[in-house]
Design an enzyme around this catalytic site. Structure first.
Site, PDB file in Angstrom:
ATOM      1  CG  HIS A 192      -2.002  -1.034   1.096  1.00 22.63           C
ATOM      2  ND1 HIS A 192      -2.466  -1.758   2.140  1.00 22.63           N
ATOM      3  CD2 HIS A 192      -2.685  -1.457   0.013  1.00 22.63           C
ATOM      4  CE1 HIS A 192      -3.399  -2.586   1.725  1.00 22.63           C
ATOM      5  NE2 HIS A 192      -3.547  -2.426   0.441  1.00 22.63           N
ATOM      6  CD  GLU A 433       0.333 -11.392 -20.747  1.00 28.89           C
ATOM      7  OE1 GLU A 433       1.168 -10.557 -20.383  1.00 28.89           O
ATOM      8  OE2 GLU A 433      -0.768 -11.518 -20.205  1.00 28.89           O
ATOM      9  CG  ASP A 457       3.926 -12.018 -18.217  1.00 33.14           C
ATOM     10  OD1 ASP A 457       4.684 -12.521 -17.372  1.00 33.14           O
ATOM     11  OD2 ASP A 457       2.915 -11.363 -17.928  1.00 33.14           O
ATOM     12  NE  ARG A 467       6.867  -9.801 -14.957  1.00 35.42           N
ATOM     13  CZ  ARG A 467       5.727  -9.291 -15.407  1.00 35.42           C
ATOM     14  NH1 ARG A 467       4.969  -9.984 -16.251  1.00 35.42           N
ATOM     15  NH2 ARG A 467       5.323  -8.101 -15.054  1.00 35.42           N
ATOM     16  CB  CYS A 504       0.553  -2.698 -23.182  1.00 35.22           C
ATOM     17  SG  CYS A 504       0.109  -4.396 -22.811  1.00 35.22           S
TER      18      CYS A 504
HETATM   19  C1  PEP Z   1       3.283  -7.713 -19.842  1.00 34.05           C
HETATM   20  O1  PEP Z   1       3.387  -8.886 -19.480  1.00 34.05           O
HETATM   21  O2  PEP Z   1       4.040  -7.185 -20.688  1.00 34.05           O
HETATM   22  C2  PEP Z   1       2.254  -6.840 -19.248  1.00 34.05           C
HETATM   23  C3  PEP Z   1       2.030  -5.630 -19.711  1.00 34.05           C
HETATM   24  O3  PEP Z   1       1.549  -7.327 -18.203  1.00 34.05           O
HETATM   25  P1  PEP Z   1       2.081  -7.408 -16.677  1.00 34.05           P
HETATM   26  O4  PEP Z   1       3.384  -6.680 -16.598  1.00 34.05           O
HETATM   27  O5  PEP Z   1       1.006  -6.794 -15.838  1.00 34.05           O
HETATM   28  O6  PEP Z   1       2.217  -8.884 -16.477  1.00 34.05           O
HETATM   29 MG    MG Z   2       1.784  -9.767 -18.393  1.00 33.19          MG
END
Ligand code: PEP
Ligand code: MG
Length: 581
Positions: A192, A433, A457, A467, A504
């Protein structure tokens, strides 16, 4: 020689300043036994302290609701729930009666038991609650002794706060104008305190393990919450270097700000759409003020941080807030991506050996269909208020997508039956992903209205690299040829089937990769604001042909290190103002 430490970036930015080591002084617990005739008075003393503590928490809650947001204020609901829990209250009263010990002693023993129990659970959610419980304990004991709690609200100068951990109440009440940044031993990105730091735009690095044992009051610190490092008592050279870096960044930001409302087009007139990634609704104005053309990724996990699951109404209100704010620009709401490193309390029982390969994201939603349906209904209802898209994370098979579509259809029928408004044509997209989604994108395209590539991902699943593992972090590289080939393939599949595509993952917002992504064929980027202006400036400078030529050269190579070296060389030569590492 300076000392360096590193940690997790909770909120981005770079600051230089003097350390203020915030040691919430150890509370002294008076321990004494009480006589039979004093038991009732002792219980009364406890009750008064309980009431005073509740009032304190409610006041903080109100301050936050007024100064930050209602969501942030809700964080203190769990404090109040503990204080109002009749089982705990009764336990304290009974123990005073039975053991004839003073209230401070009893409360502290019960708290320590609770903390030991929480600490034994391997779950971030419960571990992060320890700080809340300690905060309550301290307040109760201070109120019993009629002492006031220290806080960060009366600082006399600008400081960088260094602390073992900060409770949400420390963060919420701190003097924002005097706290340049903060660094803590404990905490994670989803704590938080970290969420609050992002909402307040205070740079923060958490989870350093040992920063409090390395820093003393008054030490000079460089907090680099872009790279996740802290330099303690930097050398002249380091100070100068950072001072220049900060000045350059400021200058660059000022200069770049002027492009906020300029179109995002390449030198050869190709339009590139720039959208924003957000994790909490409070980030929406920052994104909009940076000129983003909507939200390409609204991670909905923030709503699920607390133990109490958000009901449909609460979710609807949160989504609606963002949707109305951006209308008519699009807001892409991603359904819950729990699992992997995002383990929440209600998911704690599904302990898995390989959580990233386990019941994560859409797999979790399909396993908990009621929860999924609640979220879908909330998103659908929000779609009546603007331009909403729905996106599903981590689709790895066609069946998952067909099943999800079917559930969404049923939710639509349910709303229609009840006469509740929503957009029947709401676009449904999926995150690309995992490798199976890239390889079967042509099949998935039959059931999806758009794709968004999640490289964070995709890199981990392509290279089989966790990761979040520091040990094998050297293997985690989006520039590996295998990843580049996947990216190229997904662009080609989407183009041939005319399915809208965006990207993204973090690389979409890192200037180092902008030419590469343009050359691969991406035309829509969704990112956080950290480097949005820099990415846009590159977009406005380059033409697509030179980006394509660069990609062609990079994809001839075989070693990731060579690809990286060449890319950096080209970017440095073309954009000397870029600070690429
Ligand atoms: C990704 O995996 O690139 C992604 C945008 O999702 P997150 O980072 O929330 O897993
Ligand atoms: Mg992701």
């Amino acid at each position: 020689m300076s000392i360096k430490a590193s940690g997790i970036i909770a909120s981005p930015g770079i600051r230089i300043g003097k350390a203020y080591v915030y040691k919430t002084s150890e509370i002294i617990i008076p321990k004494y036994t009480i006589r039979d005739e004093d038991v009732d008075a002792e219980i009364e003393r406890y009750k008064q302290s309980l009431e005073k503590t509740k009032t304190e928490i409610k006041t903080i809650q109100e301050q936050i609701a007024n100064n930050i947001s209602r969501d942030m204020a809700d964080i203190f609901t769990s404090h109040l729930m503990v204080l109002e829990d009749p089982i705990i209250t009764e336990k304290v009263i009974n123990h005073i009666r039975i053991f004839k010990k003073n209230a401070e002693w009893i409360i502290n023993d019960i708290t320590l038991d609770l903390i030991r129990h929480l600490d034994s659970i391997e779950d971030d959610y419960f571990r992060e609650r320890i700080i809340d419980i300690s905060d309550i304990n301290k307040r109760l004991i201070n109120n019993l002794q009629k002492r006031s709690v220290e806080s960060l609200k009366d600082l006399h100068e600008e400081v960088i706060v260094v602390s073992k951990d900060l409770s949400p109440s420390d963060t919420a009440t701190m003097d924002k104008n005097r706290v340049l940044a903060f660094v803590t031993d404990r905490g994670g990105r989803t704590s938080h305190t970290a969420i609050m730091a992002r909402a307040l735009e205070i740079p923060a690095i958490v989870g350093t393990q040992n920063i409090t044992s390395l820093v003393r009051n008054g030490d000079t610190l460089i907090v680099d919450a872009v790279r996740g490092i802290i330099i303690i008592n930097p050398t002249e050279e380091e100070l100068n270097e950072y001072q220049h870096y900060i000045n350059d960044l400021r200058k660059l930001d000022k200069e770049l700000e002027t492009i906020t409302w300029l179109p995002s087009i390449t030198a050869d007139n190709i339009e590139i759409r720039i959208l924003g990634n957000i994790e909490i609704p409070e980030e929406m104005s920052i994104i909009k003020n940076h000129g983003a053309q909507g939200i390409g990724l609204f991670r909905s996990e923030f709503l699920f941080l607390d133990r109490v699951l958000p009901d449909e109404e609460r979710q609807y209100e949160e989504y609606k807030k963002v949707v109305e704010y951006f209308n008519p620009l699009p807001v892409t709401i991603r359904t819950l991506d729990v699992g992997g490193d995002k383990i929440y309390s209600y998911n704690k029982d599904c302990k898995e050996r390989n959580p990233f390969l386990g019941c994560r994201a859409i797999r979790f939603s399909l396993e908990h269909e009621d929860l999924f349906r609640t979220q879908i209904r909330a998103i659908l209802r929000a779609s009546a208020h603007g331009n909403v898209k729905m996106m599903i994370p981590m689709i790895s098979t066609v069946e998952e997508l067909i099943r999800s579509r079917h559930i969404i259809r049923e939710c639509m029928d349910e709303l229609k039956y009840k006469g509740i408004a929503f957009n029947e044509n709401i676009p449904l997209g999926i995150m690309i992903e995992v490798p199976s989604a890239v390889l079967c994108a042509d099949k998935l395209a039959k059931y999806a209205d758009f794709f968004s590539v999640g490289t964070n991902d995709l890199v981990q699943y392509t290279l089989a690299v966790d990761r979040i593992s520091e040990r094998i972090a050297y293997l985690y590289n989006p520039l590996d040829l295998s990843v580049l080939r996947f990216l190229k393939q997904i662009v080609e599949t989407s183009a041939s089937l005319q399915i809208p595509l965006s990207i993204c993952g973090e690389i979409a917002g890192e200037p180092k990769y902008t030419m590469l992504l343009l050359g691969l064929g991406f035309r829509e980027f969704s990112m956080s604001t950290a480097y949005l202006y820099q990415v846009k400036r590159i977009i406005r400078t380059v033409n697509i042909t030179e980006c394509e030529e660069l990609v062609a050269k990079l994809m001839q190579m075989e070693k990731t290190s060579e690809i990286e070296e060449m890319l950096i060389q080209v970017m440095r030569a073309k954009f000397p103002w870029l600070n690429i590492t």
